[in-house]
Motif scaffolding. Structure first.
Motif, PDB file in Angstrom:
ATOM      1  N   SER A  39       0.815  -1.225   0.000  1.00 23.19           N
ATOM      2  CA  SER A  39       0.000   0.000   0.000  1.00 23.19           C
ATOM      3  C   SER A  39       0.844   1.269   0.000  1.00 23.19           C
ATOM      4  N   GLY A  40       2.111   1.186   0.453  1.00 22.14           N
ATOM      5  CA  GLY A  40       2.950   2.376   0.567  1.00 22.14           C
ATOM      6  C   GLY A  40       2.768   3.110   1.875  1.00 22.14           C
ATOM      7  N   LYS A  41       1.877   2.602   2.739  1.00 21.86           N
ATOM      8  CA  LYS A  41       1.644   3.254   4.028  1.00 21.86           C
ATOM      9  C   LYS A  41       2.627   2.787   5.100  1.00 21.86           C
ATOM     10  N   VAL A  42       3.408   1.786   4.750  1.00 26.08           N
ATOM     11  CA  VAL A  42       4.393   1.246   5.691  1.00 26.08           C
ATOM     12  C   VAL A  42       5.763   1.308   5.032  1.00 26.08           C
ATOM     13  N   ALA A  43       6.752   1.743   5.783  1.00 21.21           N
ATOM     14  CA  ALA A  43       8.137   1.755   5.305  1.00 21.21           C
ATOM     15  C   ALA A  43       9.011   1.048   6.335  1.00 21.21           C
ATOM     16  N   ILE A  44      10.113   0.485   5.845  1.00 24.36           N
ATOM     17  CA  ILE A  44      11.030  -0.239   6.726  1.00 24.36           C
ATOM     18  C   ILE A  44      12.366   0.490   6.775  1.00 24.36           C
ATOM     19  N   VAL A  45      12.813   0.735   7.961  1.00 21.64           N
ATOM     20  CA  VAL A  45      14.200   1.196   8.154  1.00 21.64           C
ATOM     21  C   VAL A  45      14.973  -0.041   8.577  1.00 21.64           C
ATOM     22  N   GLU A  46      15.773  -0.527   7.666  1.00 18.06           N
ATOM     23  CA  GLU A  46      16.388  -1.824   7.902  1.00 18.06           C
ATOM     24  C   GLU A  46      17.815  -1.697   8.447  1.00 18.06           C
ATOM     25  N   MET A  47      18.020  -2.485   9.466  1.00 16.76           N
ATOM     26  CA  MET A  47      19.366  -2.592  10.042  1.00 16.76           C
ATOM     27  C   MET A  47      20.100  -3.619   9.179  1.00 16.76           C
ATOM     28  N   ASP A  48      20.629  -3.093   8.060  1.00 14.69           N
ATOM     29  CA  ASP A  48      21.170  -3.970   7.029  1.00 14.69           C
ATOM     30  C   ASP A  48      22.673  -4.154   7.194  1.00 14.69           C
ATOM     31  N   ALA A  49      23.242  -4.849   6.219  1.00 11.71           N
ATOM     32  CA  ALA A  49      24.685  -5.143   6.276  1.00 11.71           C
ATOM     33  C   ALA A  49      25.514  -3.861   6.246  1.00 11.71           C
ATOM     34  N   ASP A  50      25.092  -2.825   5.459  1.00  9.09           N
ATOM     35  CA  ASP A  50      25.841  -1.562   5.405  1.00  9.09           C
ATOM     36  C   ASP A  50      25.845  -0.885   6.773  1.00  9.09           C
ATOM     37  N   SER A  51      24.684  -0.957   7.451  1.00 14.26           N
ATOM     38  CA  SER A  51      24.599  -0.340   8.783  1.00 14.26           C
ATOM     39  C   SER A  51      25.478  -1.078   9.774  1.00 14.26           C
ATOM     40  N   ALA A  52      25.440  -2.428   9.675  1.00 12.06           N
ATOM     41  CA  ALA A  52      26.271  -3.219  10.595  1.00 12.06           C
ATOM     42  C   ALA A  52      27.749  -2.925  10.369  1.00 12.06           C
ATOM     43  N   ALA A  53      28.129  -2.683   9.124  1.00 17.04           N
ATOM     44  CA  ALA A  53      29.533  -2.391   8.831  1.00 17.04           C
ATOM     45  C   ALA A  53      29.916  -1.002   9.318  1.00 17.04           C
ATOM     46  N   ALA A  54      28.966  -0.056   9.199  1.00 15.02           N
ATOM     47  CA  ALA A  54      29.262   1.319   9.616  1.00 15.02           C
ATOM     48  C   ALA A  54      29.330   1.430  11.135  1.00 15.02           C
ATOM     49  N   ILE A  55      28.461   0.691  11.807  1.00 15.34           N
ATOM     50  CA  ILE A  55      28.472   0.695  13.280  1.00 15.34           C
ATOM     51  C   ILE A  55      29.112  -0.626  13.699  1.00 15.34           C
ATOM     52  N   ALA A  56      30.354  -0.651  13.802  1.00 16.06           N
ATOM     53  CA  ALA A  56      31.107  -1.900  13.912  1.00 16.06           C
ATOM     54  C   ALA A  56      30.847  -2.642  15.220  1.00 16.06           C
ATOM     55  N   ARG A  57      30.433  -1.932  16.258  1.00 20.65           N
ATOM     56  CA  ARG A  57      30.305  -2.553  17.571  1.00 20.65           C
ATOM     57  C   ARG A  57      28.863  -3.041  17.799  1.00 20.65           C
ATOM     58  N   TRP A  58      28.743  -4.262  18.296  1.00 22.42           N
ATOM     59  CA  TRP A  58      27.413  -4.832  18.614  1.00 22.42           C
ATOM     60  C   TRP A  58      27.407  -5.285  20.068  1.00 22.42           C
ATOM     61  N   PRO A  59      26.397  -5.026  20.851  1.00 22.31           N
ATOM     62  CA  PRO A  59      25.157  -4.335  20.435  1.00 22.31           C
ATOM     63  C   PRO A  59      25.387  -2.849  20.248  1.00 22.31           C
ATOM     64  N   TRP A  60      24.568  -2.259  19.421  1.00 18.25           N
ATOM     65  CA  TRP A  60      24.713  -0.845  19.119  1.00 18.25           C
ATOM     66  C   TRP A  60      24.326  -0.006  20.335  1.00 18.25           C
ATOM     67  N   SER A  61      25.004   1.102  20.436  1.00 20.95           N
ATOM     68  CA  SER A  61      24.600   2.070  21.457  1.00 20.95           C
ATOM     69  C   SER A  61      23.227   2.611  21.092  1.00 20.95           C
ATOM     70  N   ARG A  62      22.355   2.800  22.083  1.00 19.41           N
ATOM     71  CA  ARG A  62      20.993   3.242  21.810  1.00 19.41           C
ATOM     72  C   ARG A  62      20.951   4.709  21.371  1.00 19.41           C
ATOM     73  N   SER A  63      22.101   5.339  21.396  1.00 23.87           N
ATOM     74  CA  SER A  63      22.147   6.703  20.849  1.00 23.87           C
ATOM     75  C   SER A  63      21.861   6.680  19.350  1.00 23.87           C
ATOM     76  N   HIS A  64      22.272   5.586  18.679  1.00 32.69           N
ATOM     77  CA  HIS A  64      21.972   5.446  17.235  1.00 32.69           C
ATOM     78  C   HIS A  64      20.459   5.416  17.012  1.00 32.69           C
ATOM     79  N   TYR A  65      19.724   4.650  17.854  1.00 35.37           N
ATOM     80  CA  TYR A  65      18.263   4.566  17.715  1.00 35.37           C
ATOM     81  C   TYR A  65      17.634   5.921  18.007  1.00 35.37           C
ATOM     82  N   ALA A  66      18.228   6.631  18.995  1.00 34.68           N
ATOM     83  CA  ALA A  66      17.704   7.961  19.330  1.00 34.68           C
ATOM     84  C   ALA A  66      17.824   8.896  18.140  1.00 34.68           C
ATOM     85  N   ALA A  67      18.947   8.816  17.453  1.00 33.66           N
ATOM     86  CA  ALA A  67      19.149   9.674  16.281  1.00 33.66           C
ATOM     87  C   ALA A  67      18.140   9.338  15.191  1.00 33.66           C
TER      88      ALA A  67
END
Length: 754
Positions: A39-67
């Motif tokens: 429908s286009g009424k839903v979008a996904i912000v995906e924690m994908d491989a590029d994001s995992a590579a950019a934020i190298a440390r897991w688990p991610w700091s929740r400051s990323h989610y805040a941003a």
């Protein structure tokens, strides 16, 4: 039986896991029919491989989610829903940053809650909620996914309970749909996941995205990178991330709340189709019904699924129809095999094997075997195919008198059929001889068929013996130049029964012996003026026993006197009723040769007539030539005695004796009856015509009335009328009928017009 088995199989499929398992297998095909866009009424912000590579440390700091929350809020997202576990603390600064971001979002953010197993050795479920500092400014929604036993995700719940509180599922929250706790709905797997808008987590965090792609949309945030796990199998799209499953569920609810239809409804519809299929006697008919019904079922299920949002199970119904189709096929194969064994190949008529199958019936049967006397000459002239057509035409004629119209081909020249038990053989075969004298047309040619019939009676359990007796009787009839003849075993068996058990005496006493009447039509008065009384024995187990069978036996066992007196008393009583409306009506009674010289019989006759209100002049005693010749002096004296009482005397079966002319002068006769053997074909046979005309002229010169018996067609009627015959009797006017039917005929003022 087939219907019951199929319904039982369908019911068992419906109430067991088998039907559900088959429906699960069929689900991808059902969804694959329609290719639906998101429908286009839903979008996904995906924690994908590029994001995992950019934020190298897991688990991610929740400051990323805040941003990400701040970026999405500023871009105008309608809601922000996380499919990320926040049930345990992270770094303190990050937790505080996310809490602050949630407070700025004004309740537009939903955080996940779910139940999880305590440990490998502890199967208790522990409710997982976001840490306390994150709960104040966020909505808690359930992210629980419940795969089916095969590991595939097909359904989603509307709500679950965690920490003692009902929580909407992520999909219900996004679509703003309400529902009961643990209420499941099917996920619409026809929606293509690739059409759901997606943005990379790290791109959103950094502000590198087009704000229009999230403005006004509900945004799901969750992991799609393979290394993060959180993946589920689906029937249509294979293994996909959990956040995508949540998005598909939300898209499903945006269209409406789907539900599961009742399996009982589909079962009942399939049961109706099964019953219709089984009504067809051929596989083609059943297959057509099955095919059409399956197409209608599939189309109906798909339309209900796509437009009514109701998912009906299809496996049980389809299985029932397919099983029925297979059962019909097996039935027809078995039936075809049986027919091949029990049907005559040349004509398609049932053969002797089918007739023998009647031996299972626990009843008495009257079997007629018809033998084509000129079968070999017909085959020599017409060939096999032409002769088979002749047999078919003959069988059609025999079926007119056969019980339920069934005729069996016993051998090349022989056909068999059963006669009704509730009808005398004479009555059953009355018109058959005339019909069989007519030529049969085959392939543009007209041929004569010479036929004789043998009759045998017996229990169905002795069918082989009955068939053999009837076949011998047919051959005896041919040798004796008769149209039909009863098997000798019938006569012997009945004689033994009567002589040893007194069945005839009991039959007279119990009312089994009835009187029927055959009208005599006066050709000058053009109406019915007389009737002949004919005896009928309605045996409780043998059915109608013909007079040709039991009267000779009654004479042999000295029971003819009580039988005749029984008939006479009936006739006198019936005449009293009939003459009230038809005062000129007379009735004829057959008198056996043995009775003419019996003083006790004659005394009883006088007593009956004296006691009756019916005048003796209403009676006619019919005697045969053989009766007169047995003891001429006593016969003449007895007949004069009857004449003195006012009873008319008629000579029956004229023309079949040896010294007819001399007895015509001696006997005190009023009437002469010409035997049917001369009458039936007098209009066709010149010799018979001469005999009939000369007899009529002779009788008239002697002052006698003439009755012609055995009249069965218009041409014979016209011949007798122009020849000066006084009265006629035969099936052309009426067959023998009971008193009530006779009264109806007389009441209609019957007039025959040839």
């Amino acid at each position: 039986m087939i219907c019951l088995l199929v319904l039982a199989a369908g019911y068992l499929t419906m109430v067991t896991a088998t039907g559900a398992a088959i429906d699960r297998v069929l689900m991808p095909m059902r969804f694959g029919v329609v290719d639906r866009q998101a429908s286009g009424k839903v979008a996904i912000v995906e924690m994908d491989a590029d994001s995992a590579a950019a934020i190298a440390r897991w688990p991610w700091s929740r400051s990323h989610y805040a941003a990400v929350v701040d970026r999405l809020r500023k871009a105008g997202a309608a809601s922000i829903v996380f499919d990320v576990d926040f049930s345990s603390p992270s770094d303190a600064a990050g937790d505080r940053a996310l809490a602050a971001s949630l407070s700025r979002a004004d309740g537009r953010v939903a955080l996940p809650t779910f139940g999880q197993v305590a440990g490998s050795d502890d199967q208790r479920t522990i409710d997982a909620l976001p840490i306390p500092m994150l709960r104040d400014h966020a909505i808690l929604a359930s992210v629980s996914i419940r795969p089916d036993p095969d590991g595939q995700v097909r359904n989603m719940t509307m709500a679950t309970v965690t920490a003692g509180q009902p929580r909407p599922s992520l999909s219900a929250f996004i679509a703003a749909r309400s529902g009961a706790v643990d209420q499941e709905f099917p996920i619409d797997m026809s929606i293509d996941p690739s059409t759901i808008p997606r943005l990379s987590f790290v791109a959103v965090r950094d502000g590198r995205f087009d704000a229009s792609r999230v403005r006004g949309r509900n945004v799901l945030v969750g992991a799609t990178a393979i290394e993060m796990g959180d993946r589920y199998g689906t029937p249509q799209w294979g293994v996909i991330p959990g956040v995508v499953v949540q998005a598909l569920a939300a898209e499903t609810l945006i269209r409406g709340v789907p539900s599961y239809g009742s399996p009982l409804l589909v079962f009942l519809l399939a049961a109706i189709v099964v019953c219709v299929m089984l009504r067809f006697r051929t596989t083609i008919g059943s297959t057509v019904v099955m095919g059409v019904s399956l197409c209608v079922l599939i189309l109906g299920v798909l339309l209900a699924q796509q437009y009514l949002l109701i998912t009906y199970p299809i496996a049980t119904a389809a299985l029932m129809m397919v099983l029925t189709g297979m059962a019909c096929l097996v039935r027809d194969v078995i039936g075809r095999f049986k027919r091949q064994r029990s049907v005559d190949e040349a004509t398609g008529l049932p053969n002797s094997r089918q007739l023998l199958d009647l031996s299972n019936r626990g009843e008495t049967i009257v079997l007629a075997v018809a033998q084509i006397g000129n079968y070999d000459p017909l085959r020599a002239v017409l060939g096999e195919r032409g002769t088979a057509d002749v047999v078919l035409r003959v069988s059609e004629r025999l079926a007119l008198v056969g019980e339920r119209g069934q005729v069996y081909r016993m051998s090349d020249p022989q056909l068999a059929f059963c006669l009704p038990l509730d009808q005398s053989i004479d009555d059953a075969l009355h018109g058959l001889r005339t019909i069989m004298l007519q030529q049969v047309e085959v392939g543009g040619r007209r041929v004569d068929v010479a036929m004789t019939i043998g009759i045998a009676t017996g229990p169905c359990a002795e069918m082989e013996r009955v068939i053999a007796d009837a076949s011998l009787a047919a051959e005896d009839a041919r040798a004796s130049d008769l149209f039909w003849k009863r098997a000798q075993t019938d006569i012997v068996g009945l004689e033994r029964s009567i002589s040893l058990m007194g069945e005839l005496d009991d039959a007279i006493a119990s009312g089994q012996v009835e009187v029927f009447y055959q009208p005599k039509y006066d050709l000058r008065e053009t109406c019915i003026t007389s009737v002949e009384a004919l005896v009928r024995w309605r045996h409780p187990s043998r059915g109608f026993v013909g007079p040709d069978l039991f009267i000779p036996v009654a004479e042999k066992t000295n029971r003819i006197a009580p039988l005749t007196l029984h008939v006479l008393s009936h006739v006198i009583r019936d005449l009293a009723v009939l003459r009230a409306q038809h005062p000129q009506l007379t009735a004829a009674i057959n008198i056996s040769a043995k009775l003419l010289s019996s003083s006790s019989f004659n005394t009883e006759v006088e007593r009956l007539i004296a006691a009756a209100g019916t005048p003796a002049s209403a009676l006619v005693f019919e005697v045969t030539e053989s009766a007169a010749m047995a003891d001429t002096n006593k016969a003449v004296a007895a007949l004069h005695r009857y004449r003195a009482l006012g009873i008319a005397v008629s000579m029956d079966d004229y023309g079949t004796g040896q010294s007819t002319l001399s007895y015509l002068r001696q006997l005190p006769l009023n009437e002469l009856k010409i035997d049917r053997s001369f009458v039936q074909h007098a209009h066709q046979n010149p010799d018979d015509a001469i005999l009939v005309r000369s007899t009529i002229e002779l009788a008239h010169r002697l002052g006698l009335k003439v009755v012609a018996e055995g009249v069965e067609d218009d041409a014979c009627f016209e011949f007798l009328r122009t020849s000066g015959c006084d009265m006629i009797q035969g099936y052309l006017i009426s067959k023998p009928v009971p008193l009530q039917s006779l009264a109806t005929i007389l009441g209609s003022h019957y007039r025959y017009a040839a």
